[in-house]
Design an enzyme around this catalytic site. Sequence first.
Site, short mmCIF file in Angstrom:
data_model
loop_
_atom_site.label_atom_id
_atom_site.label_comp_id
_atom_site.label_asym_id
_atom_site.label_seq_id
_atom_site.Cartn_x
_atom_site.Cartn_y
_atom_site.Cartn_z
N LYS A 1 1.92 -1.68 -7.21
CA LYS A 1 0.81 -2.52 -6.71
C LYS A 1 0.93 -3.95 -7.28
O LYS A 1 2.03 -4.42 -7.52
CB LYS A 1 -0.54 -1.90 -7.04
CG LYS A 1 -0.63 -0.44 -6.64
CD LYS A 1 -2.03 0.08 -6.68
CE LYS A 1 -2.04 1.58 -6.53
NZ LYS A 1 -3.29 2.11 -6.07
N HIS B 1 -0.13 1.42 3.54
CA HIS B 1 -0.87 1.92 2.37
C HIS B 1 -2.37 1.72 2.63
O HIS B 1 -2.78 0.74 3.27
CB HIS B 1 -0.44 1.14 1.11
CG HIS B 1 -0.98 1.75 -0.14
ND1 HIS B 1 -2.26 1.50 -0.58
CD2 HIS B 1 -0.43 2.62 -1.04
CE1 HIS B 1 -2.47 2.19 -1.69
NE2 HIS B 1 -1.38 2.88 -2.00
N ASN C 1 4.54 3.20 -6.95
CA ASN C 1 3.95 2.01 -6.30
C ASN C 1 3.26 1.20 -7.39
O ASN C 1 2.19 1.58 -7.87
CB ASN C 1 2.94 2.48 -5.24
CG ASN C 1 2.15 1.31 -4.67
OD1 ASN C 1 2.53 0.15 -4.84
ND2 ASN C 1 1.05 1.61 -4.00
N GLY D 1 -6.39 6.07 -7.20
CA GLY D 1 -6.89 5.27 -8.32
C GLY D 1 -8.25 5.71 -8.82
O GLY D 1 -8.90 5.00 -9.59
N GLU E 1 -2.05 10.32 1.53
CA GLU E 1 -2.81 9.75 0.41
C GLU E 1 -4.29 9.71 0.78
O GLU E 1 -4.75 8.76 1.41
CB GLU E 1 -2.32 8.32 0.13
CG GLU E 1 -0.86 8.25 -0.26
CD GLU E 1 -0.61 7.09 -1.21
OE1 GLU E 1 -0.12 7.35 -2.31
OE2 GLU E 1 -0.93 5.93 -0.87
N GLU F 1 -4.66 0.60 0.89
CA GLU F 1 -5.20 -0.69 0.44
C GLU F 1 -4.90 -1.78 1.48
O GLU F 1 -5.68 -2.71 1.66
CB GLU F 1 -4.64 -1.04 -0.95
CG GLU F 1 -5.30 -0.15 -2.01
CD GLU F 1 -4.46 0.13 -3.24
OE1 GLU F 1 -3.45 -0.56 -3.47
OE2 GLU F 1 -4.81 1.08 -3.97
N SER G 1 -3.84 9.83 -7.53
CA SER G 1 -4.05 10.25 -8.92
C SER G 1 -3.11 11.38 -9.35
O SER G 1 -3.52 12.30 -10.07
CB SER G 1 -5.51 10.64 -9.15
OG SER G 1 -6.34 9.53 -8.87
C1 PEP Z 1 -1.01 4.72 -4.66
O1 PEP Z 1 -1.26 3.57 -4.95
O2 PEP Z 1 -0.30 4.96 -3.67
C2 PEP Z 1 -1.58 5.80 -5.48
C3 PEP Z 1 -1.39 7.04 -5.13
O3 PEP Z 1 -2.27 5.40 -6.60
P1 PEP Z 1 -2.78 6.35 -7.82
O4 PEP Z 1 -1.63 7.26 -8.17
O5 PEP Z 1 -3.12 5.41 -8.90
O6 PEP Z 1 -3.94 7.12 -7.30
#
Ligand code: PEP
Length: 250
Positions: free
Chosen positions: A11, A95, A9, A173, A167, A97, A212
Amino acid sequence: MRQTLVAGNWKLNGSLESVSELLAGITEQIPTVGATEVAVCPPFVYLQHAGQLLQDTGIALGAQDCSDQAEGAYTGEVSPAMIREFGCTYVIIGHSERRHIYGESDALVAAKFERAQEHSLIPILCVGETLEEREGGQTEAVIARQLDAVLTRSGIEGFDNAVIAYEPVWAIGTGKTATPQQAQQVHAFARDRLSRQDEGIAGGIRILYGGSMKPENAGALLQENDIDGGLIGGASLKAEDFVAIAASGT
Ligand code: PEP
């Protein structure tokens, strides 16, 4: 045996130049990742460019979101049919976000999920609890609520050709990763919730972990029974890291 899926992803990152560079790096190394299915999800405006660069590579393309509407007076929206026309197989739906920054409700997420499937896209449905919810013992209730919104709208059949991504919001992040045991527990809970309605669909659906994930922790996470891949944010922007994560899934 479920085939592992590792999806990047990206972003709100990239330029024509960096998309070319990143995909060159990924496609160069990808033959080493074996049986894992790999997908990348660039911003909408780079889908066409990325699709051209990915031709005949075996790497799938996905979008990061789509409209719940098919067409009409919805300024700024991008429909599932448009995404499909640009070669996407997958679309990320709900997601955290989108849910937390842009206020997408469970009902809107469920409507997007349904609309994406109507246009032959495979939704990657994101679910996950905030830190406050985890500390308040609400993790399972949140996951259940987010899954049930989709179950109510699309039925269990909706999960026959879909992917779930667990998630935890506190891990996205932040550099904090759920332990393999914490993640496995939630993945098993989600699968069990679906299996009450259809064991076959529950057994076959891929449940990805996201939060992460990096080369150093991917192997241990992907060894868990109910973790069938990863949704990768930050580490998907570095070809070497993304390919290393994909390689740990095989
Ligand atoms: C994501 O944006 O779905 C995500 C898991 O980000 P990160 O791996 O940076 O935590």
